[in-house]
Design an enzyme around this catalytic site. Structure first.
Site, PDB file in Angstrom:
ATOM      1  N   TYR A 142      24.106 -19.765  74.768  1.00  0.00           N
ATOM      2  CA  TYR A 142      25.257 -20.667  74.706  1.00  0.00           C
ATOM      3  C   TYR A 142      25.979 -20.754  76.043  1.00  0.00           C
ATOM      4  CZ  TYR A 142      25.379 -21.302  69.623  1.00  0.00           C
ATOM      5  OH  TYR A 142      25.091 -21.660  68.341  1.00  0.00           O
ATOM      6  N   LYS A 189      14.569 -10.534  68.976  1.00  0.00           N
ATOM      7  CA  LYS A 189      13.194 -11.005  69.145  1.00  0.00           C
ATOM      8  C   LYS A 189      12.596 -10.188  70.289  1.00  0.00           C
ATOM      9  CE  LYS A 189       9.777 -13.916  68.272  1.00  0.00           C
ATOM     10  NZ  LYS A 189       9.016 -13.927  67.007  1.00  0.00           N
ATOM     11  N   ASP A 221      12.489 -13.837  63.027  1.00  0.00           N
ATOM     12  CA  ASP A 221      11.670 -14.611  62.081  1.00  0.00           C
ATOM     13  C   ASP A 221      11.548 -13.881  60.745  1.00  0.00           C
ATOM     14  OD1 ASP A 221      10.229 -12.751  63.555  1.00  0.00           O
ATOM     15  OD2 ASP A 221       8.467 -14.010  63.877  1.00  0.00           O
ATOM     16  N   ASP A 245      24.080 -17.762  64.545  1.00  0.00           N
ATOM     17  CA  ASP A 245      24.455 -19.119  64.126  1.00  0.00           C
ATOM     18  C   ASP A 245      23.481 -19.599  63.043  1.00  0.00           C
ATOM     19  OD1 ASP A 245      25.765 -21.661  64.231  1.00  0.00           O
ATOM     20  OD2 ASP A 245      24.097 -22.413  65.441  1.00  0.00           O
ATOM     21  N   ASP A 249      24.089 -19.908  58.586  1.00  0.00           N
ATOM     22  CA  ASP A 249      23.962 -21.163  57.822  1.00  0.00           C
ATOM     23  C   ASP A 249      22.957 -20.950  56.689  1.00  0.00           C
ATOM     24  OD1 ASP A 249      25.704 -22.652  59.474  1.00  0.00           O
ATOM     25  OD2 ASP A 249      24.423 -24.427  59.374  1.00  0.00           O
TER      26      ASP A 249
HETATM   27  C1  IPM Z   1      29.412 -22.822  64.601  1.00  0.00           C
HETATM   28  C2  IPM Z   1      28.885 -24.112  65.181  1.00  0.00           C
HETATM   29  C3  IPM Z   1      28.986 -24.086  66.702  1.00  0.00           C
HETATM   30  C4  IPM Z   1      28.062 -22.984  67.211  1.00  0.00           C
HETATM   31  C5  IPM Z   1      28.669 -25.403  67.410  1.00  0.00           C
HETATM   32  C6  IPM Z   1      29.429 -26.572  66.844  1.00  0.00           C
HETATM   33  C7  IPM Z   1      28.896 -25.302  68.889  1.00  0.00           C
HETATM   34  O1  IPM Z   1      27.589 -24.377  64.745  1.00  0.00           O
HETATM   35  O2  IPM Z   1      30.597 -22.499  64.814  1.00  0.00           O
HETATM   36  O3  IPM Z   1      28.669 -22.132  63.892  1.00  0.00           O
HETATM   37  O4  IPM Z   1      26.840 -23.216  67.372  1.00  0.00           O
HETATM   38  O5  IPM Z   1      28.546 -21.891  67.446  1.00  0.00           O
HETATM   39 MN    MN Z   2      26.898 -23.022  63.217  1.00  0.00          MN
END
Ligand code: IPM
Ligand code: MN
Ligand code: NAD
Length: 358
Positions: A142, A189, A221, A245, A249
């Site tokens: 990032y 990884k 993975d 990240d 999700d």
């Molecule tokens: C999160 C989001 C952000 C990230 C993006 C929008 C930059 O996905 O806060 O999880 O990848 O950190």
């Molecule tokens: Mn995110």
């Protein structure tokens, strides 16, 4: 207790869900006799439109002066579909994290029993799942050097970590594991990436100091697979920015929806409390966004930044009670949900507020 809270709604459903989050803070202040004051600031697309910058100086100044920040989301389809845009809403979020030194992003994955049927994963696999992710938030690919070469036809991003950056997040994760089931899984990884080999070395070096915590290492993975196969095998998970990240999700499906996952971004200064979801263009303005991730982020703020445990429990208890009463937003409605129990953002907020006023 006197506290000054900055509300930063951002874009899309960010504004819809933080409205509810702020109402919950107001209700808690009334119920427990606290004095919370509020201010608001711009970030993301709305800030670009108003000032040209995704993180205006005024916002940063207000952030530094606050005791805690309630954050919504950033993002707009205009930029998602324009890879050439030089100024982007997400830059505001990343710059905020860097400027405030928010290196630890805590993402608790807690399944409310009532939502067992909201997930596409089998109930017997899910029941009892409770994971705390520590996602490193100010390093990795990032923030590494990135560039276009070869007249724009080649591009690279750099995945980079220093020992110090790994150490501080790993220590936080070990400390948390001690207060939970004493199991820590580090995800990397290391079979391919040098930055991951440094990560693993650091975890191995620190582990003897926490001999009471059982440590395992998984490759990203395999971890992605195990998370769905057997979520209960995890207690605390620590990982880098990008892997964290993606994994969280995925883990939102253990809790039933992106709309249920809260997070705390903490580090050197003011803490930021935010849902893990984005601005959700597909449902913006429809009044259907689930506000519970923002409400649960308020609970994290009360607990972590203010040390108000009873207040935090009251908020989580209200969420639990509303779910027990059968109320659902659209994203968490299951096959057994009665149609009249499916609520929009504001109506769900009202249910929570009624319980907190009782
Ligand atoms: C999160 C989001 C952000 C990230 C993006 C929008 C930059 O996905 O806060 O999880 O990848 O950190
Ligand atoms: Mn995110
Ligand atoms: P998203 O999280 O916005 O949405 C993913 C899916 O989850 C969508 O179908 C959405 O409707 C659903 N969803 C998300 N939150 C919900 C809620 N509270 N209630 C009900 N459903 C919900 O991710 P995306 O679609 O990949 O990204 C949209 C924009 O948000 C992009 O511009 C992206 O950069 C941005 N984004 C910002 C953040 C942040 O500010 N922290 C996080 C992720 C994505």
């Amino acid at each position: 207790m006197k506290k000054h809270i900055l509300v930063v709604p951002g874009d899309g459903i960010g504004a819809e869900v933080t409205t509810v989050g702020k109402q919950v803070l107001e209700a808690i202040a009334r119920k427990f006799g606290h004095e919370f004051t509020y201010d608001e600031a711009l970030i993301g697309h709305v800030a670009i439109e108003a000032t040209g910058s995704p993180l205006p100086g005024e916002t940063l100044t207000k952030m530094r002066a606050a005791d805690a920040i309630l954050f919504g989301a950033v993002g707009h389809p205009k930029y998602d579909n324009d890879p050439t845009a030089k100024v982007r809403p997400e830059q505001g979020l990343l710059q905020m994290r860097k400027e405030l030194g928010l290196y630890a992003n805590l993402r608790p994955i807690k399944l409310f029993d009532e939502l067992l049927d909201a997930s596409s994963i089998k109930p017997e696999i899910l029941r009892g799942a409770d994971i705390l992710f520590f996602r490193e938030l100010t390093g990795d690919v990032y923030f590494g050097k990135r560039e276009r070469l070869d007249e724009g036809n080649t591009a690279y991003d750099t995945m980079i970590y220093s020992k110090y950056e790994v150490e501080r997040i790993v220590r936080k994760a070990f400390e948390a594991a001690r207060t939970r089931n004493k199991r820590l899984c580090s995800v990397d990884k290391a079979n391919v990436l040098e930055s991951s080999r440094l990560w693993r070395e650091v975890v191995q070096a620190i582990a003897p100091e926490y001999a009471d915590v059982e440590v395992e290492h998984q490759f990203i993975d395999a971890a992605a697979m195990l998370l769905i196969k057997d979520p209960k095998r995890f207690d605390v998970v620590v990982t880098g920015n990008l892997f964290g990240d993606i994994l969280t999700d995925e883990a939102s499906q253990i809790a039933g929806s992106m709309g249920m996952l809260a997070s705390a971004s903490v580090g050197d200064n003011t803490g930021v409390y935010e849902p893990i979801h984005g601005s959700a263009h597909d449902i913006t303005g429809k009044g259907v966004a689930n506000p519970l991730a923002s409400v649960l982020s308020v609970a994290l703020m009360l607990d972590i930044s203010f040390g108000l445990k009873a207040e935090a429990e009251a908020v989580v208890g209200a969420v639990d009670a509303v779910l027990k009463a059968g109320y659902r937003t659209r994203d968490i409605a299951g096959p057994t949900t009665q149609p009249e129990h499916v609520l929009g953002t504001d109506a769900m907020g009202q249910q929570i507020l009624q319980l907190l006023q009782a």
